[in-house]
Design a protein around this motif. Structure first.
Motif, PDB file in Angstrom:
ATOM      1  N   ARG A  64       0.832  -1.202   0.000  1.00 17.04           N
ATOM      2  CA  ARG A  64       0.000   0.000   0.000  1.00 17.04           C
ATOM      3  C   ARG A  64       0.866   1.251   0.000  1.00 17.04           C
ATOM      4  N   ASN A 147      -2.199  -0.987  -3.598  1.00 17.48           N
ATOM      5  CA  ASN A 147      -3.330  -0.081  -3.423  1.00 17.48           C
ATOM      6  C   ASN A 147      -2.803   1.294  -3.032  1.00 17.48           C
ATOM      7  N   LEU A 168      -9.149   5.379   0.083  1.00 18.81           N
ATOM      8  CA  LEU A 168      -8.698   4.586  -1.055  1.00 18.81           C
ATOM      9  C   LEU A 168      -8.947   5.376  -2.337  1.00 18.81           C
ATOM     10  N   ARG A 171      -7.511   0.998  -6.418  1.00 17.22           N
ATOM     11  CA  ARG A 171      -7.566  -0.382  -5.941  1.00 17.22           C
ATOM     12  C   ARG A 171      -6.923  -1.282  -6.981  1.00 17.22           C
ATOM     13  N   ASN A 177      -7.123  -6.052   0.141  1.00 15.65           N
ATOM     14  CA  ASN A 177      -7.359  -4.707   0.686  1.00 15.65           C
ATOM     15  C   ASN A 177      -7.901  -4.886   2.111  1.00 15.65           C
ATOM     16  N   ASP A 180     -10.142  -1.573   4.997  1.00 13.54           N
ATOM     17  CA  ASP A 180     -10.313  -0.345   4.228  1.00 13.54           C
ATOM     18  C   ASP A 180     -10.499   0.829   5.182  1.00 13.54           C
TER      19      ASP A 180
END
Length: 182
Positions: A64, A147, A168, A171, A177, A180
């Motif tokens: 991420r 992400n 977010l 994606r 994920n 979130d």
């Protein structure tokens, strides 16, 4: 005739003396105003996983990135100390801690925090240039298997996710994920 020459010389002297003063003041004032205002954004690369669950093919970690908004660089800390003294404490307190309180882990280190992404610039003279570079970095990261989240970087009194507002914005379908952000 000598009175005419004397008058012209006096007028020429006055023009030479006062003209530079009149034009140099606003330029100096402008330079002082813009010399200290510079802009930047922050990119944080992190590994996210479920706490107390062994990372495996059934429970993989998530790659991420977090990108901050463009901010005016604080003047109370030199650029070379900004990550360690301001950015990491803010990110840990207002993004990582609330996220981990929901049962997830978020790992990152000083080497994962970058001012202005992969750019060689420490900061930008205008907000527009910083926004343009941020958009380029976001597009680049979309092809890097992860992400992408945005977060608000607001120095001063901060209240966790209420201040940082992680969200977010891209994606990657190949990545899990976890948790979130709100």
């Amino acid at each position: 005739m000598s009175k005419h020459i004397l008058r012209m010389a006096s007028l020429g002297t006055l023009v030479i003396v006062f003209l530079p003063v009149q034009f140099s003041r606003p330029a100096a004032a402008n330079a002082a105003r813009t010399a200290n205002t510079v802009y930047l954004f922050v990119e944080v690369e992190a590994k996210v996983y479920r706490k107390n669950v062994r990372i495996s093919s059934e429970n993989p970690s998530e790659r991420r990135w977090y990108f901050s908004n463009v901010i005016v660089q604080p003047m109370d800390v030199p650029t070379y100390s900004l990550i360690k003294q301001k950015i990491m404490p803010y990110f840990s307190r207002n993004v990582m801690d609330p996220f981990e309180a929901r049962g997830f882990g978020l790992d990152y280190g000083e080497q994962d925090v970058r001012l202005n992404g992969e750019s060689s610039y420490a900061n930008y003279e205008t907000r527009e240039k910083a926004e343009e570079q941020r958009n380029k970095e976001l597009e680049y990261r979309k092809g890097q298997s992860g992400n992408i989240y945005s977060f608000e970087l607001v120095f001063g009194p901060a209240k966790g996710e209420e201040s940082s507002k992680p969200k977010l914005i891209y994606r990657d379908k190949e990545q899990p994920n976890y948790g979130d952000a709100k």
